[in-house]
Design an enzyme around this catalytic site. Structure first.
Site, mmCIF file in Angstrom:
data_model
loop_
_atom_site.group_PDB
_atom_site.id
_atom_site.type_symbol
_atom_site.label_atom_id
_atom_site.label_comp_id
_atom_site.label_asym_id
_atom_site.label_seq_id
_atom_site.Cartn_x
_atom_site.Cartn_y
_atom_site.Cartn_z
ATOM 1 N N SER A 174 0.827 -1.197 0.000
ATOM 2 C CA SER A 174 0.000 0.000 0.000
ATOM 3 C C SER A 174 0.870 1.259 0.000
ATOM 4 C CB SER A 174 -0.968 -0.059 1.193
ATOM 5 O OG SER A 174 -2.017 0.859 1.057
ATOM 6 N N ASP A 217 -8.272 -5.453 -6.110
ATOM 7 C CA ASP A 217 -8.007 -4.249 -5.315
ATOM 8 C C ASP A 217 -8.821 -3.103 -5.899
ATOM 9 O OD1 ASP A 217 -6.876 -2.012 -3.976
ATOM 10 O OD2 ASP A 217 -4.946 -3.017 -3.810
ATOM 11 N N HIS A 250 -7.599 -5.311 -1.672
ATOM 12 C CA HIS A 250 -6.411 -4.619 -1.175
ATOM 13 C C HIS A 250 -5.775 -5.375 -0.008
ATOM 14 C CE1 HIS A 250 -3.669 -1.320 -0.684
ATOM 15 N NE2 HIS A 250 -4.034 -1.133 0.568
#
Length: 338
Positions: A128, A283, A312
């Protein structure tokens, strides 16, 4: 305290603001070898702290402390490094300056070189916002980074991702207790609202349709149980101003804004080390399509998509199947000649 502090002194940020007496919190795993050639940097993610990266570190894994010296630097704004919640006036709370990915990597570079005397990194990897810092390392210090594997992240925050974060921000700041960032106690209603906005994006539609949250390894009793126990539980322990500071960093992430670089495409062309770019198939805010565009500008980069329904959070360490997929790719990359 299970981490160390690197005192940076006064740091001039990319914005032109000087952050006085800045601090970088970090933790290391394993031992630096005599040649100082076995170091890996593994930055933290949005709201995460070093211990929340430990799921990818361990005996027999790619990031094995018996073999590598793994440095986990805490991002500015995460509550351990310099943040709105721990910086004294005049840069406290709502007055904490804007911090970029570039700023984060520059202070991490100082830690690596000044504290440890390291001149080469075997790998930079992260999830991330940690992926965003991975790209930034490769662009800012290509002569130093031998390999990268960013997962569930991007080199530049897309407009759709930016808009998602506007919803997160609006949910938090709509709480009257937020008081422009000068709250006397945490805006609990806003933090819980933020968590619920995030919940719709962190996992995929398939994840919810198939009620994966009711199965192991999560094992929640119901959807509401999951929303409160997992999502509200994740964000209710964070500081609101810290979350907003890191959100700004995320929204404004773009390796093309690196000093001396003429845009995102030129920045990506600097990334010439062996690279596996690893999005998750479902995601919702770092979709594979964004990374597909990136690798057309990164010489020799490989796109390897994490399958499955976890979206995600395929990169969050909760699903053993996804963890194995990421770990296997890291092992393969580390075995390649750099």
């Amino acid at each position: 305290m299970d981490y160390e502090i690197f005192d940076l002194g006064d740091v001039r940020l990319q914005s032109g603001i000087t952050l006085p007496d800045a601090k970088l919190a970090y933790k290391t795993y394993g031992e630096l070898n005599e040649a100082r050639s076995n170091a890996i940097v593994y930055p933290t993610w949005y709201s995460g702290q070093h211990y929340e990266n430990e799921w990818l570190i361990g005996p027999g894994m790619a990031l094995d402390p018996a073999r590598y010296f793994i440095i986990v630097p805490n991002m500015l704004g995460n509550g351990l490094s310099s943040s709105p919640s721990n910086t004294p006036p005049p840069f406290d709370r709502a007055r904490f300056p804007h911090v970029t990915m570039y700023d984060n990597v520059e202070i991490q570079h100082r830690l690596v070189t000044e504290r440890f005397g390291i001149e080469s990194l075997e790998l930079v990897t992260g999830w991330s916002m940690g992926a965003g810092q991975t790209y930034q390392w490769a662009v800012s210090h290509p002569e130093m980074v031998r390999r990268i594997l960013p997962f569930c992240g991007s080199a530049r925050t897309s407009l759709h991702n930016f808009v998602f974060l506007e919803g997160v921000k609006a949910a938090l700041t709509a709480d009257a207790a937020w008081n422009g960032g000068w709250y006397r106690e945490q805006p609990w209603t806003g933090l819980r609202a933020l968590a619920r906005v995030y919940a719709g994006w962190g996992f995929s539609q398939q994840f919810y349709r198939e009620r994966v949250y009711e199965r192991e390894p999560l094992g929640y009793a119901s959807l509401e149980d999951f929303l409160v126990g997992f999502w509200e539980g994740l964000f209710i322990k964070r500081d609101a101003n810290n979350l907003l500071a890191m959100l700004w960093t995320w929204q404004n992430a773009d390796v093309g804004r690196t000093p001396g670089v003429g845009g995102t495409e030129e920045a990506l062309a600097r990334i010439r080390m062996p690279s596996i770019i690893m999005p998750a198939r479902q995601d919702l805010y770092f979709p594979p399509e964004d990374n597909e565009w990136e690798i057309t500008h990164i010489p020799g980069a490989e796109l390897r998509v994490i399958p499955g329904s976890w979206g995600h959070f395929a990169g969050g360490g909760a699903n053993p199947e996804d963890t194995r997929f990421i770990d296997d790719a890291l092992k393969e990359l580390l075995a390649r000649e750099a």
